[in-house]
Write a protein that holds these residues in place. Structure first.
Motif, PDB file in Angstrom:
ATOM      1  N   GLU A 413      72.638  22.169  89.858  1.00  0.00           N
ATOM      2  CA  GLU A 413      72.329  20.789  90.203  1.00  0.00           C
ATOM      3  C   GLU A 413      72.879  19.818  89.151  1.00  0.00           C
ATOM      4  O   GLU A 413      73.085  18.646  89.447  1.00  0.00           O
ATOM      5  CB  GLU A 413      70.814  20.609  90.345  1.00  0.00           C
ATOM      6  N   SER A 416      78.144  21.681  89.200  1.00  0.00           N
ATOM      7  CA  SER A 416      78.359  22.684  90.247  1.00  0.00           C
ATOM      8  C   SER A 416      79.646  23.459  90.053  1.00  0.00           C
ATOM      9  O   SER A 416      79.779  24.555  90.603  1.00  0.00           O
ATOM     10  CB  SER A 416      78.366  22.012  91.622  1.00  0.00           C
ATOM     11  N   ASP A 444      74.439  28.460  94.199  1.00  0.00           N
ATOM     12  CA  ASP A 444      73.113  27.846  94.168  1.00  0.00           C
ATOM     13  C   ASP A 444      72.011  28.881  94.303  1.00  0.00           C
ATOM     14  O   ASP A 444      72.150  29.886  95.011  1.00  0.00           O
ATOM     15  CB  ASP A 444      73.003  26.821  95.305  1.00  0.00           C
ATOM     16  N   ASN A 446      67.693  28.710  94.997  1.00  0.00           N
ATOM     17  CA  ASN A 446      66.674  27.770  95.474  1.00  0.00           C
ATOM     18  C   ASN A 446      65.619  27.549  94.394  1.00  0.00           C
ATOM     19  O   ASN A 446      64.551  28.170  94.401  1.00  0.00           O
ATOM     20  CB  ASN A 446      66.028  28.299  96.754  1.00  0.00           C
ATOM     21  N   ASP A 447      65.935  26.647  93.469  1.00  0.00           N
ATOM     22  CA  ASP A 447      65.019  26.356  92.369  1.00  0.00           C
ATOM     23  C   ASP A 447      64.569  24.907  92.357  1.00  0.00           C
ATOM     24  O   ASP A 447      63.978  24.454  91.373  1.00  0.00           O
ATOM     25  CB  ASP A 447      65.680  26.700  91.026  1.00  0.00           C
ATOM     26  N   ASN A 448      64.839  24.157  93.421  1.00  0.00           N
ATOM     27  CA  ASN A 448      64.422  22.764  93.494  1.00  0.00           C
ATOM     28  C   ASN A 448      63.738  22.506  94.832  1.00  0.00           C
ATOM     29  O   ASN A 448      64.282  22.847  95.891  1.00  0.00           O
ATOM     30  CB  ASN A 448      65.626  21.817  93.356  1.00  0.00           C
ATOM     31  N   ASP A 478      67.134  17.357  98.621  1.00  0.00           N
ATOM     32  CA  ASP A 478      66.999  18.583  97.838  1.00  0.00           C
ATOM     33  C   ASP A 478      68.236  18.719  96.972  1.00  0.00           C
ATOM     34  O   ASP A 478      69.365  18.648  97.469  1.00  0.00           O
ATOM     35  CB  ASP A 478      66.846  19.799  98.762  1.00  0.00           C
ATOM     36  N   ASP A 480      69.411  21.213  95.652  1.00  0.00           N
ATOM     37  CA  ASP A 480      70.144  22.460  95.853  1.00  0.00           C
ATOM     38  C   ASP A 480      71.306  22.239  96.817  1.00  0.00           C
ATOM     39  O   ASP A 480      71.596  21.108  97.222  1.00  0.00           O
ATOM     40  CB  ASP A 480      69.187  23.546  96.368  1.00  0.00           C
ATOM     41  N   ASN A 484      69.802  26.146 101.026  1.00  0.00           N
ATOM     42  CA  ASN A 484      68.682  25.781 100.147  1.00  0.00           C
ATOM     43  C   ASN A 484      68.424  24.283 100.137  1.00  0.00           C
ATOM     44  O   ASN A 484      67.348  23.849  99.709  1.00  0.00           O
ATOM     45  CB  ASN A 484      68.967  26.246  98.717  1.00  0.00           C
ATOM     46  N   GLY A 538      65.440  27.653 101.755  1.00  0.00           N
ATOM     47  CA  GLY A 538      65.598  28.758 100.833  1.00  0.00           C
ATOM     48  C   GLY A 538      64.671  29.915 101.143  1.00  0.00           C
ATOM     49  O   GLY A 538      63.825  29.849 102.042  1.00  0.00           O
TER      50      GLY A 538
END
Length: 937
Positions: A413, A416, A444, A446-448, A478, A480, A484, A538
């Protein structure tokens, strides 16, 4: 036998050492093979997969490939078998012209594991080249004076093969005057010499033809020949002599073409033709012959092509000086090429990733680089570095390999893609640099969670909206990427008025548009609180919530609703309000009560008189709805008035409702009852006979009359009894002293009482309250509630003392009723009397008269209850049940004993019964004080 055993033991040890050496090299990532030159393309070199322990599936799937640092690819890896094979025909003499052992080096890269292995392949020689002379025809001149045994150097034969396949021997044939001698050179090479074996005689033979043969040691052997023509000359007794036996020169590799590198010089003591010296290359490598040119007259060695230290760093040349008489001298010229920093470092990406996950741990290898500089010394020392600002670092591997690894965790994020620039600089002055760029895309994770554009949303929606109307759009983003970052919206579960929230609103899953599923009503629901959840795609999915407040905006969709007077569909007169004819201007007659279910400006109500029987007699308060007299009623004004009040709100467009009031102007009970009967007769439904209502009215009047007659008979009996007792008492008894004679009246007195008793009765069919109002005017001749202290006997007591009456009572005339007989604020029942009023006067408080009037009213009501119809009301309720409800009975009738007096009488009626029950004598004093004030008037 023992000797054979010892030989077998030596073989086993040699084999064991060979196996151990191969295992050690494999363990340290190095393999060594050999292959003969001139093998066809695809020839087997070695089983790399087996030697490295790599399964064939790994060879196919992990991106195993061969890298060579030269410009030509000589080897390749067979993908199906894992064998190292030749990529083309290999010529050892071309690759390793002056090297005894020809070894080609390549690297095997395993991209999936970021590993590399070094492979050395030795190219073994085959006898594919025959010895050859530079010149096939040689000219040699000799003086006839040359002594036997003299030696003359012959040109060398050249064989590019090595080992036994190289040049091994020379042979001379053709003439007995000459023989061949082979000398060993400083480097171990063979140098053929022509030896004069027998004296020459020019006159015998001017020319001699010889054949020089060169043979290698191959199997079969190859031979090269050269023809030598010897010319016999006259005598020449001085040979040329070089100034020095060896010339050494050092030149940089960047010396320009055409430069004179060195000048050789030889002198000859002879004169003329024999003193003219010519220079030539006697022995020179093939590559050197292409680079250098020797001026035959001056002895200058000139550069013809650019030098390259990295290709050949030193040249050894033999120069020969020959005079015109065939005498010569030789000198050695050594040209050393010094290195110049003319080669930038070569930076090769052996293996590299193009994508990396953002959750890759620190230290993950993303690229494997190889660095090489063809220069030597400090010019060949290479330093590698990365441009700053990237989360990567260089890590030195074995040899000249470097690994690019992650220095910390990555965040897609934030960045990239990375273009990692790797720079390699050598140690020359000035330093030369080279660089390569590694393009790396961060995958990516999925951490957001989705983030809404606003902390909370609010919207206003007008009521009565169409189903499916767009309310607002919520939007979440988002950080991501790809699935995600794909956000979907949904409503959180909830209840609204017992129904699911999803039956009121819905949210479009893709766009976040919020729609109303039904038409909303402000009067039922003024606000919706809901929660919208945004969820990404995600695995596992992340989500966030936002609150949405939906306010319903009121529309003017409700007309005013009249609470009082209520609408009556079956009667033309829905309610009757009574007003005395002697009312003053501004007197409160009634009040219209209305409400509006809307809110705000839509619920602001205004009242106006739309229609009236007598215009100008009544007016309506604009904001209060109070109906008041605009002027005092006149005698010519009708007794009954119909008023239509228009109630209008302030909406756009405005909505309205009407209320109909019936006002009766009356001065007496008889007039009131007559007007009510007439009104009931006119309001009767067409399907109901009017005679029934009239009959009940007559019965009610008869019941009231009967009550009065009974009351008069009771009063007459009491008077007769009192007179009888007075006759029994002594003449000087004061029992009746102070009582006016006017109280002892007959039927005529009762009739006068009824005519002078002003009252106001309001009976409606659907009102919640009935009004019975009596005038509160005081009379100048009133009877005190109790006799003075000196006359303690009551008017109607069972134990009156004798002599209560005076000897000559003075009869007083009948007083007229007070004109101001309206109710006060606290005495007027119903909503129409809820405004502030003015107390007209003191109420009478004589117990006897009050109880008499109440008995009359109750008797009349009981008589009406015996029938099945009343004055516009239900059974036995005098119209009260229709106004208050079926459960209302006569016990709910207010006690009018405290509010009734008898006009025309000197007595003031008070609620003596209540006071008697309470045993409280204090109000008696108050009443007596009030009566005293009236007597003073």
């Amino acid at each position: 036998m023992c000797a054979a055993g010892r030989r077998w033991g030596r073989r086993q040890r040699a084999l064991l050492w060979a196996v151990l050496l191969a295992a050690w090299e494999a363990a340290w990532g190095q393999l060594r093979y050999s292959v003969p030159e001139e093998m066809p393309k695809g020839s087997f070199v070695g089983d790399v997969a087996k030697d490295l322990g790599l399964p064939l599936s790994a060879v196919r799937d992990r991106g195993v490939r061969i890298i060579e640092r030269g410009r030509t690819q000589y080897f390749s890896l067979h993908g199906k078998t894992g064998h190292l094979v030749t990529a083309q025909r290999i010529d050892r003499e071309q690759l390793c012209e002056s090297v005894q052992q020809c070894v080609l080096r390549c690297e095997l890269i395993v991209e999936g594991e970021m590993k590399f292995y070094e492979i050395d392949v030795e190219i073994t020689d085959v006898n594919d080249n025959a010895p050859s002379f530079k010149e096939m025809e040689l000219e040699q001149s000799m003086s006839e004076m040359t002594a036997p045994g003299s030696r003359f150097p012959l040109p060398d034969a050249h064989d590019p093969d090595s080992g036994r396949n190289s040049l091994q021997s020379y042979e001379l044939s053709g003439d007995e005057h000459f023989s061949l001698a082979v000398q060993a050179g400083p480097g171990g090479d063979q140098r053929p010499e022509l030896v004069l074996a027998k004296a020459l005689d020019r006159e015998e033979a001017a020319f001699h033809e010889l054949v020089l043969s060169a043979r290698d040691g191959g199997d079969p052997a190859r031979t090269g020949t050269a023809r030598i023509r010897v010319t016999v000359l006259d005598a020449n007794d001085n040979a040329p002599v070089f100034s020095q036996a060896e010339y050494t020169v050092r030149v940089p590799e960047d010396v320009p073409v055409g430069s004179v590198l060195v000048t050789v010089m030889a002198t000859d003591a002879d004169e003329g033709l024999y003193g003219d010296v010519k220079y030539s290359f006697h022995r020179i490598p093939e590559r050197a012959s292409k680079l250098f040119h020797l001026e035959s007259n001056t002895g200058e060695i000139i550069l013809k092509e650019n030098l390259d230290f990295e290709e050949i760093s030193s040249f050894e040349i033999e120069v020969q000086a020959r005079d015109g008489g065939a005498l010569f001298d030789a000198a050695k010229v050594t040209i050393s090429v010094t290195d110049v920093n003319d080669n930038a470092p070569e930076l090769t990406v052996s293996s590299a990733l193009t994508e990396i996950s953002e959750d890759a741990p620190s230290g993950t290898t993303v690229a494997l680089l190889h660095v090489h500089d063809r220069d030597s010394g400090a010019n060949g020392e290479v330093r590698c570095s990365l441009d700053g600002g990237v989360p990567f670092r260089l890590q030195s591997s074995r040899g000249s390999y470097y690994s690019v690894v992650t220095a910390r965790e990555l965040d897609r994020e934030h960045v990239s893609e990375y273009n990692v620039t790797v720079r390699a600089a050598d140690g020359g002055s000035p330093s030369l640099q080279s660089s390569t760029v590694l393009a790396l895309r961060v995958l990516d994770v999925n951490d957001n969670a989705p983030v809404f554009a606003e902390e909370r949303y609010s919207a206003r929606l007008a009521e009565n909206n169409a189903a499916g109307a767009l309310v607002l759009t919520v939007r979440a983003t988002d950080a991501d990427w790809g699935p995600n970052a794909r956000v979907r919206y949904r409503l959180a579960e909830g209840q609204v008025r017992g129904a699911p929230l999803s039956s009121y609103v819905s949210v479009q899953a893709e766009t976040g548009a919020l729609y109303a599923l039904r038409s909303l009503d402000y009067e039922q629901l003024r606000e919706l609180q809901l929660c919208v959840r945004a969820e990404d795609g995600g695995a596992p999915a992340l989500s966030s919530n936002v609150s949405v407040r939906l306010q319903i905006v009121d529309e003017n969709d409700n007309a005013p609703q009249v609470l009082y007077p209520p609408a009556a569909a079956a009667a033309a007169w829905s309610g009757v309000e009574l007003a005395p004819r002697r009312s003053e201007a501004g007197a409160l007659v009634a009040k219209v009560v209305a409400v509006d279910a809307d809110a705000g400006q839509n619920a602001w109500l205004s009242y106006e008189l739309a229609k009236a029987t007598e215009p100008g007699l009544f007016r309506v308060g604009l904001h209060s709805g109070e109906v008041r007299t605009a002027r005092s009623p006149l005698a010519r004004d009708a007794a009954r008035h119909s008023l239509v009040v228009l109630v209008r709100d302030h909406g756009r467009p405005a909505l309205s409702a009407t209320a109909t009031l019936s006002v009766v102007l009356a001065e007496s009970v008889a007039e009131l009852l007559a007007e009510l009967g007439s009104a009931a007769h006119e309001a009767a439904a067409p399907g109901e006979p009017a005679a029934s209502l009239t009959r009940w009215l007559v019965l009610a009047v008869a019941a009231v009359s009967c009550l009065f007659v009974a009351f008069l008979l009771l009063l007459l009996a009491l008077r007769l009894r009192r007179c009888h007792r007075q006759q029994l008492l002594p003449p000087d008894s004061g029992a009746s002293r102070g009582v006016p004679v006017s109280h002892f009246v007959g039927i005529d007195g009762v009739r006068a009482f009824l005519q002078s008793y002003s009252h106001d009765v309001s009976l409606t069919a659907d009102s919640r309250k009935s009004h019975l109002r009596f005038s509160a005017a005081s009379c100048c001749d009133t009877l005190p509630a109790r006799p003075p202290p000196d006359e303690p006997a009551p008017l109607l007591g069972d134990e009156d003392p004798a002599g209560a009456l005076p000897s000559d009572p003075a009869p007083s005339s009948q007083a007229q009723p007070n004109t101001d007989w309206r109710f006060s604020q606290t005495q007027r029942p119903g909503t129409s009397g809820s405004q502030n009023g003015e107390e007209a006067g003191a109420w009478p408080n004589n117990q006897f008269d009050t109880e008499m009037l109440q008995a009359m009213i109750l008797a009349s009501a009981n008589e009406a209850a015996d029938g099945n119809s009343t004055l516009g009301g239900g059974n036995g309720t005098m119209g009260l049940s229709a106004r208050y409800g079926p459960q209302f009975t006569l016990q709910h009738v207010p006690d009018y004993r405290q509010n009734v007096y008898i006009p025309g009488s000197n007595a003031t009626l008070t609620n003596a019964a209540g006071k008697r029950d309470a045993k409280n004598a204090a109000p008696a004093g108050g009443n007596k004080k009030k009566s005293g004030k009236k007597e003073k008037k």
